[in-house]
Design an enzyme around this catalytic site. Structure first.
Site, PDB file in Angstrom:
ATOM      1  N   ASP A 159     -11.264  -1.563 -11.981  1.00 37.62           N
ATOM      2  CA  ASP A 159     -12.711  -1.784 -12.079  1.00 37.62           C
ATOM      3  C   ASP A 159     -13.054  -2.427 -13.421  1.00 37.62           C
ATOM      4  O   ASP A 159     -13.867  -3.351 -13.497  1.00 37.62           O
ATOM      5  CB  ASP A 159     -13.441  -0.443 -11.936  1.00 37.62           C
ATOM      6  CG  ASP A 159     -12.965   0.323 -10.710  1.00 37.62           C
ATOM      7  OD1 ASP A 159     -13.070  -0.225  -9.608  1.00 37.62           O
ATOM      8  OD2 ASP A 159     -12.455   1.455 -10.875  1.00 37.62           O
ATOM      9  N   HIS A 187     -14.133   6.419  -9.657  1.00 36.81           N
ATOM     10  CA  HIS A 187     -13.617   5.180  -9.053  1.00 36.81           C
ATOM     11  C   HIS A 187     -14.091   5.161  -7.600  1.00 36.81           C
ATOM     12  O   HIS A 187     -13.388   5.578  -6.691  1.00 36.81           O
ATOM     13  CB  HIS A 187     -12.094   5.117  -9.114  1.00 36.81           C
ATOM     14  CG  HIS A 187     -11.548   4.021  -8.232  1.00 36.81           C
ATOM     15  ND1 HIS A 187     -11.726   2.701  -8.522  1.00 36.81           N
ATOM     16  CD2 HIS A 187     -10.887   4.062  -7.063  1.00 36.81           C
ATOM     17  CE1 HIS A 187     -11.178   1.965  -7.560  1.00 36.81           C
ATOM     18  NE2 HIS A 187     -10.669   2.770  -6.658  1.00 36.81           N
TER      19      HIS A 187
HETATM   20  P1  NAX Z   1      -0.173   1.734   1.498  1.00 33.45           P
HETATM   21  O1  NAX Z   1      -0.685   2.437   2.704  1.00 33.45           O
HETATM   22  O2  NAX Z   1       0.340   0.348   1.613  1.00 33.45           O
HETATM   23  O3  NAX Z   1       0.986   2.604   0.833  1.00 33.45           O
HETATM   24  C1  NAX Z   1       0.887   3.977   0.658  1.00 33.45           C
HETATM   25  C2  NAX Z   1       2.279   4.530   0.697  1.00 33.45           C
HETATM   26  O4  NAX Z   1       2.224   5.894   0.318  1.00 33.45           O
HETATM   27  C3  NAX Z   1       2.930   4.469   2.089  1.00 33.45           C
HETATM   28  O5  NAX Z   1       4.192   3.838   2.000  1.00 33.45           O
HETATM   29  C4  NAX Z   1       3.051   5.946   2.480  1.00 33.45           C
HETATM   30  O6  NAX Z   1       4.211   6.189   3.258  1.00 33.45           O
HETATM   31  C5  NAX Z   1       3.147   6.598   1.114  1.00 33.45           C
HETATM   32  N1  NAX Z   1       2.798   8.017   1.100  1.00 33.45           N
HETATM   33  C6  NAX Z   1       1.862   8.662   1.810  1.00 33.45           C
HETATM   34  N2  NAX Z   1       1.886   9.973   1.541  1.00 33.45           N
HETATM   35  C7  NAX Z   1       2.843  10.166   0.611  1.00 33.45           C
HETATM   36  C8  NAX Z   1       3.354  11.319  -0.039  1.00 33.45           C
HETATM   37  N3  NAX Z   1       2.863  12.533   0.220  1.00 33.45           N
HETATM   38  N4  NAX Z   1       4.348  11.149  -0.927  1.00 33.45           N
HETATM   39  C9  NAX Z   1       4.862   9.929  -1.167  1.00 33.45           C
HETATM   40  N5  NAX Z   1       4.434   8.806  -0.565  1.00 33.45           N
HETATM   41  C10 NAX Z   1       3.435   8.920   0.318  1.00 33.45           C
HETATM   42  O7  NAX Z   1      -1.369   1.829   0.439  1.00 33.45           O
HETATM   43  P2  NAX Z   1      -1.581   0.955  -0.888  1.00 33.45           P
HETATM   44  O8  NAX Z   1      -2.329  -0.259  -0.553  1.00 33.45           O
HETATM   45  O9  NAX Z   1      -0.292   0.826  -1.602  1.00 33.45           O
HETATM   46  O10 NAX Z   1      -2.591   1.886  -1.690  1.00 33.45           O
HETATM   47  C11 NAX Z   1      -2.194   3.140  -2.186  1.00 33.45           C
HETATM   48  C12 NAX Z   1      -3.400   3.921  -2.681  1.00 33.45           C
HETATM   49  O11 NAX Z   1      -4.055   3.261  -3.759  1.00 33.45           O
HETATM   50  C13 NAX Z   1      -4.479   4.134  -1.620  1.00 33.45           C
HETATM   51  O12 NAX Z   1      -4.899   5.487  -1.680  1.00 33.45           O
HETATM   52  C14 NAX Z   1      -5.602   3.237  -2.087  1.00 33.45           C
HETATM   53  O13 NAX Z   1      -6.868   3.685  -1.661  1.00 33.45           O
HETATM   54  C15 NAX Z   1      -5.446   3.336  -3.582  1.00 33.45           C
HETATM   55  N6  NAX Z   1      -6.101   2.311  -4.403  1.00 33.45           N
HETATM   56  C16 NAX Z   1      -6.632   2.686  -5.578  1.00 33.45           C
HETATM   57  C17 NAX Z   1      -7.214   1.796  -6.453  1.00 33.45           C
HETATM   58  C18 NAX Z   1      -7.790   2.230  -7.758  1.00 33.45           C
HETATM   59  O14 NAX Z   1      -8.356   1.381  -8.439  1.00 33.45           O
HETATM   60  N7  NAX Z   1      -7.694   3.491  -8.186  1.00 33.45           N
HETATM   61  C19 NAX Z   1      -7.320   0.366  -6.092  1.00 33.45           C
HETATM   62  C20 NAX Z   1      -6.356  -0.061  -5.048  1.00 33.45           C
HETATM   63  C21 NAX Z   1      -6.135   0.929  -3.939  1.00 33.45           C
HETATM   64  O15 NAX Z   1      -7.177   0.805  -3.007  1.00 33.45           O
END
Ligand code: NAX
Length: 328
Positions: A159, A187
């Site tokens: 952000d 956020h």
């Molecule tokens: P993806 O869905 O591509 O990847 C998430 C991965 O996490 C998957 O491979 C899944 O198998 C794995 N996972 C799920 N539960 C798990 C656990 N208990 N232990 C280990 N791995 C686990 O999502 P992606 O685009 O990489 O985004 C990841 C996270 O970042 C999401 O929650 C998203 O909302 C968040 N974001 C946060 C941002 C921020 O500024 N704070 C911005 C970007 C993003 O939206």
């Protein structure tokens, strides 16, 4: 020769993970002279893809990369961890209520917090990226009573970077001319990007812009809703920019902010600026010697006060909800 730093990344097989791991292994997280060992945590269904990514990491022959472990066991993933990037989270699916979302994420971040508590290195630094990032960080922190609370942080650097870029566009300045911008609060769509203390080439940004309507109707919503705009355009959520922000967050935390500048981090509040103590909220911070400090004494005008309070109120509600669920 330096001992490698153990960096644990959760959600390693996801799209942010894919954009993040290569940059960590190439030295951009901690520095060009710091060897790293990677620990990748995934859920069982993600392990195979994580192994594929590890093969590609091998194929880069990064001189600083001293090993890659892949596991679905948090107790293994966080053993001896010096830096933990908690990226994997449970996304909100259609029709999911906030309570369900918080509960599902509690099922991830509570055990991970406990594993960090029991197994991480004494100098562990945690960045939570997975949404809802601030409250997930709170859940993990509450499950780690032996780790100093301030080691748990949530990412608002994306952000922050988005806001810098928008302000540079508006003023015709280059991004490197923008200093002292602040993201306050959560956020989420309620976050408040504050330019009243920001500088554009040494001059006050709000005075240069001098356009409250632009602030309220264009700048703030553009920054706050940028994630949705990226999904709309790209057909997938921000990944490379999110990974970049995670790199920036940890790099700044470890290596410090530049003289005269600050950054934004979601951190446990000490009560500064009227934010209830213990909430993980975004603040302006300076970093030095691996520690951060909230920038004190900023005058908060009426425009800013209302927006900070609204975002903090949302954090209070999220905290109360996870408390009600017994997650903290
Ligand atoms: P993806 O869905 O591509 O990847 C998430 C991965 O996490 C998957 O491979 C899944 O198998 C794995 N996972 C799920 N539960 C798990 C656990 N208990 N232990 C280990 N791995 C686990 O999502 P992606 O685009 O990489 O985004 C990841 C996270 O970042 C999401 O929650 C998203 O909302 C968040 N974001 C946060 C941002 C921020 O500024 N704070 C911005 C970007 C993003 O939206």
């Amino acid at each position: 020769t330096r001992t490698p730093v153990n960096v644990t990344v959760t959600g390693a097989a996801g799209q942010i993970g894919y954009a993040l791991l290569f940059r960590i292994a190439s030295g951009q997280l901690l520095g060009a002279d710091v060897p790293v060992k990677l620990r990748l945590l995934e859920i069982p269904q993600g392990l195979k893809a994580a192994e594929g990514t590890a093969m590609e990491l091998d194929d880069c022959a990064f001189p600083l990369l001293r090993g890659i472990d892949i596991t679905d066991d948090p107790n293994v993933a966080f053993a001896g961890a010096n830096v933990a990037l908690l990226v994997g989270a449970r996304p909100r699916t259609k029709g999911m209520e906030r309570g369900d979302l918080l509960e599902a994420n509690g099922g991830i971040f509570k055990p991970q917090g406990k594993a960090i508590n029991d197994h991480a290195a004494d100098d562990i630094k945690v960045l939570v990226v997975g949404n809802p990032a601030n409250t997930n960080a709170l859940i993990a922190q509450a499950a780690a009573p032996d780790v100093p609370a301030e080691r748990f942080t949530a990412m608002t650097r994306l952000d922050h970077n988005r806001a810098i870029s928008q302000l540079a566009k508006k003023t015709g300045a280059s991004v490197s001319d923008i200093k002292r911008l602040t993201i306050w609060g959560n956020h989420s769509a309620t976050q408040y990007p504050d330019i009243f203390h920001a500088e554009v080439a040494g001059k006050n940004a709000a005075e240069i812009v001098n356009d409250e309507a632009w602030l309220a109707d264009s700048f703030i919503p553009t920054v706050a809703k940028r994630g949705a705009a990226i999904i709309e355009a790209r057909g997938a959520s921000s990944a490379a920019s999110a990974a970049n922000a995670a790199i920036d967050h940890v790099h700044t935390w470890v290596n410090g902010t530049a003289e005269g500048d600050w950054t934004s981090m979601g951190i446990p509040s000490d009560g500064s600026y009227g934010v209830p103590e213990g909430l993980i909220s975004s603040f302006p911070v300076t970093c030095k010697d691996g520690e951060y400090e909230i920038v004190q004494g900023l005058e908060i005008n009426e425009f800013s006060r209302g927006r900070i309070d609204a975002s903090v109120q949302e954090l209070v509600e999220e905290r109360d909800a996870v408390r009600g669920l017994g997650l903290i």
